[in-house]
Write an enzyme that holds these catalytic residues in place. Structure first.
Site, PDB file in Angstrom:
ATOM      1  CB  THR B 176      69.407 -12.232  56.322  1.00  0.00           C
ATOM      2  OG1 THR B 176      70.449 -12.196  57.307  1.00  0.00           O
ATOM      3  CG2 THR B 176      68.174 -11.582  56.897  1.00  0.00           C
ATOM      4  CB  SER B 177      68.408 -13.829  51.157  1.00  0.00           C
ATOM      5  OG  SER B 177      69.301 -12.753  51.137  1.00  0.00           O
ATOM      6  CE1 TYR B 346      63.627 -40.382  46.857  1.00  0.00           C
ATOM      7  CE2 TYR B 346      64.894 -38.957  48.301  1.00  0.00           C
ATOM      8  CZ  TYR B 346      64.097 -39.130  47.190  1.00  0.00           C
ATOM      9  OH  TYR B 346      63.776 -38.059  46.415  1.00  0.00           O
ATOM     10  CB  VAL B 367      67.235 -32.126  50.896  1.00  0.00           C
ATOM     11  CG1 VAL B 367      67.263 -33.375  51.763  1.00  0.00           C
ATOM     12  CG2 VAL B 367      65.889 -32.005  50.196  1.00  0.00           C
TER      13      VAL B 367
END
Lengths: 501, 501
Positions: B176-177, B346, B367
């Site tokens: 949740t943070s 990329y 990512v």
């Protein structure tokens, strides 16, 4: 005053239960049965993954046409879900486990890591404080200390509590981005305290630095932490430093910033960039992304690490540990906890208050955390450092052979020298080909290769040129897969060049 | 110019391999063998966990005394690691899977979720873009849309691509943070753009609001995003609103801030606070933490959700999905991606550029990302909504019975009305006991209970008083465990009160 049996009403309430215990989603027999079925599926998957197209040929929205779009009301046998996984999920997957996967960096994996992750999922503890799961906290600290020893990190990065030998400490996070974010926030807050009276408005004076080859997630992490986009300095690199950060250029820019009243706050150095595996030669400052440094012959890339404040690397990249597992070590844990500590009443406990334990929630973004130390420990415990080094050397040897093959074929060029297991190459302009034709030929090569389903390569831009990236190291990869991919690359290039000329 | 077979040197290089393929960490036979052993371990663990002390009696540093502190060089059979897990890890664990665990909130789990997590770990894909794993992205979107339907969220929160019906979208995050952080950053950036010329220094004018009962991680997320501590407003609550946020008080404070030139940027409302399960009755703004709202009778707590910008809830709390799995839905995905999108060379690909797909990396901090949609989908696919609702109702019924038992014993008081499956209670001052004596008695009660190993309860502070939290819902919990815990609480209280009086 009441006493043990003075409350017949309470007993009555329980007696009139009406609670339906019929649904037992964690029934041990079901768990065993579902997991055995899953293991059989996984066995078949690994046996067959080599023959599956690496990149699937599905169109956006394909899954919703195969599966029901409304959540079911009734239960279904687990076999139904497994059937849908086989028939709808697998055909739409990009198979990172395929030995024909050469894109990005591989997500390596191992039997020991999957087993560790499975057991951790079943135990399903939330080790935010030491007390909330002492074994998870201490195993995470132990695994980090083991890995720090393999990397020959200075003792100052070892854990300071629980019998550790140093003054620093480490934590396992989900991604390198999170490691960047927490260390950026900690550096930001320390700088704001140093410059004093401006409060948070002082952030307009703080600057951060990284080579232009640094992963884009660094620049995103800077923005998350609130740095001014104008103060996030991307230092240009070029072929003269093999696209590594030039310390002289960095110093020049930092000195100009200081002269302009700005406050240099953070420098990010990368050992093995995502784009081309460039190595930033900044001994004093290293954000370490290169697992290869567990091999003594690569360790020199970390020289100077005794002068940095924090280091991170991701075993989920090259240390055969399934996602997610990023290790962050810091020299002074207080610099992190000053920014990240919380102490709500419902998490207070004697162990935390004694100061003798590590509460890992105070070194990460969130509170909740999985038992990720288990899989990392299991990998090192089961395979041992000799095999781990052998695995990395074998990947590097395969990449070296691929590089030599590329160099021996005069239609191609290796664009930057290979440092680890990534080869950046392209078809070079030849015959009547212009630079634009070559650009087009390289794009066409990548697209044709990926469409075959027999290989998957990604690309990058180096010095303004479109370059193919051939990343060796997928866990199931053997020499024959690299050899086949090279044959496919040569054959496809011949077809493309014939069409061009 | 070269051609297919014009490069004998390349063949020679491959021929002289010298690459050692002997180490195969992902060999299918090993995977199957290690996993079957792990499944047997898990089966035994679930069969025995009820008899293990919930809180272990270990001292800080215990693990390092049992395991080797130097990483091994050689390989070892997997059985060695499993033996050390049994003998060194299990005895130091806090058993969140124990049916006698009543602390914090339980981390619920199920056979289907563990199976989904296992399969995802074995596939080990990194679905940062749609192309990097179409199946993972589309299954995540589908699972989020299913869950949105169970919660009866407005269509505006449904996914906008891949055949979805709405304009919004969702993402699965770790905690949740992280959901708070990404929505705070997005609100911060939008507000900075609105107020214009100040650049990032404008942050000194931005204010955020939450009830003082809000989880401490909200205040931490605000600091991570760079908000001024003075502008993070913790609104006092009291017994008059059952510790929920008072909308009138909120409005008053916001109006004063606006009058002072500040810019209200974000309000966090919680349905079921961690401390006491208080419900913030802010129809217009809801940070939804209450899985219970999949049951129609609890759904009214979400009334007004059609007017909020984002909602998050964590299936790893009460929806039988192992860690980690937090769902975030937003009405306008662009507000997130404006702050979080990256587009390095990329990762560029045709699907992303077509605008027809969701790249989930642009709605999170990092990512890399695991295939977390699979386990959430498997839970809903296998159990169906009727059983999930039944499970929540059964937990609430057990908590209600516990609450009635407490109310029927005049030595205790229920401190705040029970909303879901959490009962906040304490020994009240009685006989010659002062308020201070009662405080001491309650602390003593919790410590003695936890030391028995037969139950684990946590505490909180409400209105300045030390209060015990009894959280029902651990997946293996049945009525008999709640009944036994209540017997133990009564017996221990009698011993304490006898000693006191």
């Amino acid at each position: 005053m009441g006493s043990i049996d003075a409350n017949p009403a309470a007993f009555a309430a329980f007696g009139a239960a009406g609670v339906d215990d019929g649904f037992q989603p964690l029934n041990a027999e079901d768990v065993r049965s579902y997991l055995h079925k899953s293991v059989d599926f996984i066995y078949d998957y690994y046996k067959n993954v080599e023959s599956l197209p690496v990149l699937p040929g599905v169109e956006p929205g394909y899954l919703r046409r195969l599966l029901q779009s409304v959540p079911p009301t009734s239960s279904a046998p687990f076999d139904i879900a497994m059937k849908e996984v086989r028939e709808a999920v697998v055909p739409g997957m990009t198979h990172w486990a395929s030995p024909n996967f050469f894109a990005f960096f591989p997500s390596t994996n191992s039997a020991a890591a999957i087993a560790g992750e499975l057991i951790a999922s079943a135990m399903n503890t939330v080790g935010f404080t030491w007390q909330a799961n002492p074994a998870a906290t201490e195993m995470e600290v132990l695994a980090l200390d083991w890995l720090a020893q393999l990397l020959r990190l200075p003792a100052s990065f070892m854990n300071r509590t629980a019998g550790g030998r140093g003054t620093g400490g480490g934590v396992i996070l989900g991604t390198t981005s999170e490691a960047m974010l927490v260390t950026l926030v900690s550096a930001r807050d320390a700088a704001l305290r140093r410059i004093g009276s401006d409060g948070v408005a002082g952030i307009t004076r703080l600057t951060v630095y990284a080579a232009d080859q640094t992963h884009s997630t660094f620049f995103k992490a800077c923005r998350l932490a609130g740095f001014d986009p104008a103060n996030i300095k991307s230092i240009p690199t070029g072929a003269d430093t093999d696209y590594g950060l030039d310390p002289a250029k960095l110093l020049e820019i930092m000195e100009a910033d200081v002269a302009a009243g700005l406050v240099p706050t953070y420098i990010c150095a990368t050992v093995g960039t995502t784009s081309s595996n460039a190595v930033d030669p900044v001994g004093a400052i290293a954000d370490v992304a290169a697992v290869a440094c567990i091999c003594p012959e690569f360790r020199h890339h970390l020289d100077g690490v005794e002068r940095v404040d924090s280091i991170s690397m991701s075993p989920h990249k090259w240390l055969m540990t399934c996602l997610d597992c990023t290790c962050l070590w810091v020299r002074d844990t207080h610099r992190l906890t000053d920014s990240l500590e919380t102490n709500p009443e419902y998490l207070k406990n004697d162990a935390s208050e004694s100061g003798t334990v590590t509460d890992l929630k105070d070194m990460q973004v969130g509170v909740g955390r999985r038992f990720r130390g288990l899989k990392l420990w299991m990998v090192m415990r089961t395979y041992g450092s000799a095999k781990l080094q052998e695995h990395i050397r074998s990947d590097v040897a395969m990449a070296k052979m691929f590089e030599e093959s590329v160099r021996a074929d005069d239609r191609f060029e290796v664009v930057v020298p290979r440092n680890f297991a990534l080869v950046c190459f392209r078809i070079k302009p030849q015959g009547a080909m212009t630079e634009e034709d070559a650009e087009e030929a390289n794009r066409e090569l990548m697209e044709r290769l990926n469409r075959t389903g027999k290989a998957y390569l990604a690309h990058t831009a180096i010095g303004g040129k479109f370059v193919l990236r051939f990343a060796v190291g997928s866990s199931l990869q053997e020499e024959r897969h690299v050899r086949s991919a090279w044959e496919l690359i040569k054959k496809t290039t011949t077809e493309i060049i014939k069409g061009e000329m």
